[in-house]
Design an enzyme around this catalytic site. Structure first.
Site, PDB file in Angstrom:
ATOM      1  N   CYS A   1       3.506  -6.269  10.030  1.00 17.48           N
ATOM      2  CA  CYS A   1       4.295  -6.258  11.388  1.00 17.48           C
ATOM      3  C   CYS A   1       3.377  -5.716  12.512  1.00 17.48           C
ATOM      4  CB  CYS A   1       5.535  -5.197  11.437  1.00 17.48           C
ATOM      5  SG  CYS A   1       6.889  -5.797  10.105  1.00 17.48           S
TER       6      CYS A   1
ATOM      7  N   ARG B   1      -3.137  -8.762  10.700  1.00 14.15           N
ATOM      8  CA  ARG B   1      -2.221  -7.722   9.767  1.00 14.15           C
ATOM      9  C   ARG B   1      -1.286  -8.589   8.846  1.00 14.15           C
ATOM     10  NH1 ARG B   1      -1.804  -2.972  12.620  1.00 14.15           N
ATOM     11  NH2 ARG B   1       0.012  -2.260  11.920  1.00 14.15           N
TER      12      ARG B   1
ATOM     13  N   TRP C   1       6.409  -9.072   8.948  1.00 15.26           N
ATOM     14  CA  TRP C   1       6.140  -9.350   7.578  1.00 15.26           C
ATOM     15  C   TRP C   1       7.221  -8.573   6.800  1.00 15.26           C
ATOM     16  CZ3 TRP C   1       5.307  -6.112   3.209  1.00 15.26           C
ATOM     17  CH2 TRP C   1       4.330  -6.865   2.170  1.00 15.26           C
TER      18      TRP C   1
ATOM     19  N   ASN D   1       7.904  -1.839  13.472  1.00 18.09           N
ATOM     20  CA  ASN D   1       7.389  -1.712  12.318  1.00 18.09           C
ATOM     21  C   ASN D   1       7.847  -0.571  11.418  1.00 18.09           C
ATOM     22  OD1 ASN D   1       5.031  -1.630  10.393  1.00 18.09           O
ATOM     23  ND2 ASN D   1       3.538  -1.113  12.161  1.00 18.09           N
ATOM     24  N   GLY D   2       7.662  -0.868  10.126  1.00 22.58           N
ATOM     25  CA  GLY D   2       8.123   0.372   8.936  1.00 22.58           C
ATOM     26  C   GLY D   2       9.433  -0.168   8.498  1.00 22.58           C
TER      27      GLY D   2
ATOM     28  N   GLU E   1     -12.640  -5.030  -8.815  1.00 23.08           N
ATOM     29  CA  GLU E   1     -12.625  -5.556  -7.457  1.00 23.08           C
ATOM     30  C   GLU E   1     -13.047  -6.917  -7.458  1.00 23.08           C
ATOM     31  OE1 GLU E   1     -11.677  -4.498  -4.590  1.00 23.08           O
ATOM     32  OE2 GLU E   1     -12.743  -5.498  -3.069  1.00 23.08           O
TER      33      GLU E   1
ATOM     34  N   LYS F   1     -10.411  -9.752  -5.630  1.00 25.94           N
ATOM     35  CA  LYS F   1     -10.856 -10.572  -4.460  1.00 25.94           C
ATOM     36  C   LYS F   1     -10.464 -12.056  -4.691  1.00 25.94           C
ATOM     37  CE  LYS F   1     -11.627  -8.437  -2.037  1.00 25.94           C
ATOM     38  NZ  LYS F   1     -11.349  -7.169  -1.591  1.00 25.94           N
TER      39      LYS F   1
ATOM     40  N   GLU G   1      -6.643 -12.745  -4.816  1.00 25.90           N
ATOM     41  CA  GLU G   1      -5.797 -12.641  -3.684  1.00 25.90           C
ATOM     42  C   GLU G   1      -6.191 -13.704  -2.530  1.00 25.90           C
ATOM     43  OE1 GLU G   1      -6.483  -9.086  -1.229  1.00 25.90           O
ATOM     44  OE2 GLU G   1      -8.568  -9.087  -1.980  1.00 25.90           O
TER      45      GLU G   1
ATOM     46  N   HIS H   1      -8.760  -7.157 -28.415  1.00 22.89           N
ATOM     47  CA  HIS H   1      -7.539  -6.315 -28.998  1.00 22.89           C
ATOM     48  C   HIS H   1      -6.264  -7.029 -28.391  1.00 22.89           C
ATOM     49  CE1 HIS H   1      -9.704  -2.958 -30.847  1.00 22.89           C
ATOM     50  NE2 HIS H   1     -10.562  -3.039 -29.762  1.00 22.89           N
TER      51      HIS H   1
ATOM     52  N   LYS I   1      -2.496  -7.125   6.295  1.00 22.03           N
ATOM     53  CA  LYS I   1      -3.980  -5.967   6.003  1.00 22.03           C
ATOM     54  C   LYS I   1      -3.849  -4.484   6.255  1.00 22.03           C
ATOM     55  CE  LYS I   1      -8.291  -5.554   7.090  1.00 22.03           C
ATOM     56  NZ  LYS I   1      -9.091  -5.899   5.763  1.00 22.03           N
TER      57      LYS I   1
HETATM   58  C1  F6R Z   1      -7.772  -6.148  -0.984  1.00 19.53           C
HETATM   59  C2  F6R Z   1      -7.414  -5.178   0.113  1.00 19.53           C
HETATM   60  C3  F6R Z   1      -6.246  -4.146  -0.193  1.00 19.53           C
HETATM   61  C4  F6R Z   1      -6.710  -2.772   0.165  1.00 19.53           C
HETATM   62  C5  F6R Z   1      -5.330  -1.948   0.033  1.00 19.53           C
HETATM   63  C6  F6R Z   1      -5.713  -0.403   0.922  1.00 19.53           C
HETATM   64  O1  F6R Z   1      -8.633  -6.919  -0.044  1.00 19.53           O
HETATM   65  O2  F6R Z   1      -7.807  -5.157   1.373  1.00 19.53           O
HETATM   66  O3  F6R Z   1      -6.187  -4.010  -1.546  1.00 19.53           O
HETATM   67  O4  F6R Z   1      -7.737  -2.522   0.079  1.00 19.53           O
HETATM   68  O5  F6R Z   1      -4.113  -2.543   0.866  1.00 19.53           O
HETATM   69  O6  F6R Z   1      -5.946  -0.442   2.144  1.00 19.53           O
HETATM   70  P1  F6R Z   1      -6.617   0.555   3.062  1.00 19.53           P
HETATM   71  O7  F6R Z   1      -7.872   0.609   2.554  1.00 19.53           O
HETATM   72  O8  F6R Z   1      -6.533   0.133   4.404  1.00 19.53           O
HETATM   73  O9  F6R Z   1      -5.723   1.895   2.761  1.00 19.53           O
END
Ligand code: F6R
Length: 601
Positions: free
Chosen positions: A2, A27, A73, A97-98, A476, A480, A483, A499, A596
């Protein structure tokens, strides 16, 4: 997640609000809407999908000088036009937002009082609650203050009341909101990029504070409705940060910025001497153990930190997902430092974990990227990563800057705790100096990784495997990939596949095997042979060129001290994920369903 923007001033508001919403697109959202006052009449226009759909419905020349805009969102109710913000009930119109956690209770009360609801949202309930309170209070400030004691959960609200349609109101608790000021008017916004085109002067609202904003004035009130003096801050970040600079996607641009980001982060704390590290990190010495708490990629950075700090500094590290940690029994004490990692500094679960530790009297350290964010403001100690503004939803450069910080902490504590001796320290310092060039060299090989991406992008699932620190990198890399490309991907500890998971390996199933830890490489190679024997298409990622050919593709990682190696290892895998997503025509910078800044639980 949001985005909110509001404007009141001398200039027409619609172009400013739309610009602000576009700047907040990163975002993540699934509908957009706007409310504005035109000749004392309130107009609301909203639409499902992208801002471009909303734009088609607007006349930018409309003589309106007060408006609020929102990108939603979806949390409560589907992503559709009815649930999109703004919501209007009686005399109040709001964007939010929230999450109002007690909305269901409040809705029951309001239905009894005769209110009817069109949407499924908690926001419409909050709006009706304002109208309901106002009927008895007959004063906007008192209404907002009372509401902030009634609403439970997190919220940033932009508010217009038809009894005072020359004023914009704002109220916040936990969710981010800034108030910005310029010669031609004042703004509210979820984040700085929304207002940077117009001004870089802003102030921060604390929890439960209310802002009353006119074209020329901003007044902030505390919970006792007493006026609070606020410091006007100047944002000094780069105004061009939000441009793509010729790159097709922000994600690609941000991957290529990593040389600079590494340099900026390291140079901020390190001048080539151990004394500079001591000056910045001495406070860490008194802790015997660390709890690292974070979400998503930041959690993965925590796993790398655990490997490094345990190996080089001999400090036990417990790494936890914030949404679990906030509700579990914690065995911390005065010797524990709770470290929160967050790019945005606004992640609701990470913030809650921080508050939990603080309430229990435990010292906290925030490793954050966004200056003055909620997590940065609440922690006892802060280490800023210097990644700059990250726009792509999938983090790359912020994650890398977190690894850079943990390399420095491990070097400092490793030397303090006498695991790293003088000679090794000298070598690490030399490697640190060389790193920017090595990052550049790695980036120069992008086409090699892109070619591999072209060979695997049609697969329905892609596995990653590794041992020790390489497993943390695999997690990680796998996140990547999935997602942004929507291809199912899971990372496994190399020894664990047999296993159960090995039954999923079929002819040509891509398995990306990472092996940079020299103590474990032979073990990992044995596991690779197990999947290869079952038909896997193996992409081997290592800093050792193998003499035997047990793989289909090889990604060579430049050899460096292990305390820095993960930084060089993740870059090819970021580029590979990017290319797989691009080949699949995915919306790389804004993957579906993702946000984001995850400001709700
Ligand atoms: C993946 C990604 C998310 C953030 C997670 C934490 O690419 O960006 O998994 O790492 O939402 O976000 P922050 O770092 O802003 O607390």
């Amino acid at each position: 997640m949001c985005g909110i923007i509001g404007y009141i001033g001398k200039e027409k508001c619609l172009p400013k609000i739309i610009h602000g919403l576009e700047a907040l697109e990163y975002r993540g959202y699934d509908s957009a809407g706007i409310a504005y006052i035109e000749n004392n009449n309130l107009k609301i226009i909203k639409e499902k999908g992208k801002i471009v759909n909303l734009k088609k419905l607007l006349d930018f020349e409309t003589p309106s000088y007060l408006g609020i805009g929102h990108t939603r969102w979806a949390t409560h109710g589907k992503a559709n036009k009815t649930n999109a913000h703004p919501h209007s009930v009686g005399k109040f119109t709001i964007v939010h937002n929230g999450i109002i956690e007690n909305y269901s209770e409040l809705k029951t009360e309001l239905v009894k009082a005769g209110y009817k609801f069109k949407s499924e949202t908690d926001t419409e309930v909050a709006c009706a609650m304002l109208d309901f309170i106002y009927k008895s209070e007959k004063d906007i400030l008192k209404t907002l203050n009372k509401a902030s004691n009634i609403f439970r959960g997190s919220y940033a609200l932009g508010i217009i009341c038809s009894d005072d349609d020359n004023t914009l109101y704002a109220l916040r608790n936990t969710s981010p909101l800034i108030i910005a000021t310029s010669e031609n008017g004042n703004f509210i916004a979820s984040d700085v990029p929304a207002i940077l085109k117009f001004t870089n002067k802003y102030l921060l609202l604390n929890d439960h504070e209310i802002a009353k904003i006119t074209a020329n004035n901003i007044t902030v009130y505390n919970q006792n409705l007493k006026e609070v003096k606020k410091e006007i801050k100047t944002f000094t970040g780069n105004l061009d940060a939000a441009k793509k600079d010729g790159y097709e996607h922000f994600m690609l641009k941000e991957i290529f910025e990593q040389k600079q980001v590494f340099q900026d982060t390291i140079n901020y704390y390190f001048d080539g001497t151990i004394d500079s590290l001591a000056k910045n990190f001495e406070f860490l010495k008194k802790f015997q153990k660390f709890d690292i708490v974070a979400c998503g990629s930041a959690y993965h950075a925590g796993l790398i930190a655990k490997s490094l700090l345990e190996e080089y500094a001999n400090i036990p590290v417990n790494v936890e997902i914030a949404s679990e940690y906030r509700y579990k029994k914690c065995f911390y004490d005065k010797d524990t430092l709770v470290i929160l990692i967050s790019q945005s500094g606004e992640t609701a679960d990470t913030l809650a974990a921080l508050n939990k530790a603080k309430n229990d009297g435990i010292t906290t350290l925030a490793i954050v990227n966004v200056l003055e964010s909620s997590i940065a403001r609440s922690a006892d100690h802060i280490i800023y990563t210097k990644a700059g503004c990250e726009i792509a939803v999938a983090t790359t450069k912020a994650y890398l800057s977190q690894l850079a910080v943990f390399s420095l902490l491990s070097i400092y504590l490793g030397y303090q705790n006498k695991i790293i001796k003088d000679e090794e320290l000298k070598n690490i310092f030399t490697d640190l100096k060389n790193m920017p060039n090595l990052i550049e060299k790695t980036l120069d090989n992008a086409n090699i990784y892109f070619n591999i991406g072209d060979k695997i992008y049609k697969n329905k699932q892609i596995f990653f495997m590794g041992r020790g620190i390489d497993y943390a990198i695999a997690m990680e890399a796998s996140l990547k990939l999935k997602e942004i490309s929507y291809i199912n991907s899971v990372a496994y500890q190399a020894g664990e596949l047999k296993h159960g998971t090995i039954s999923l390996i079929d002819k040509n199933t891509p398995v990306i095997a990472i092996a940079t830890d020299k103590n474990l490489i032979e073990k990992t190679i044995s596991n690779i042979k197990e999947v290869k024997a079952r038909g896997a298409y193996v992409i081997f990622v290592s800093n050792i060129v193998p003499s035997e050919k047990f793989y289909d593709e090889f990604i060579e990682v430049i050899n460096i001290h292990p305390i820095l190696e993960s930084i060089l290892t993740i870059i090819p895998l970021q580029l590979l994920a990017y290319k797989v997503a691009k080949d699949n025509n995915c919306d790389i910078d804004k993957p579906r369903n993702l946000a984001k800044s995850v400001t709700v639980e």
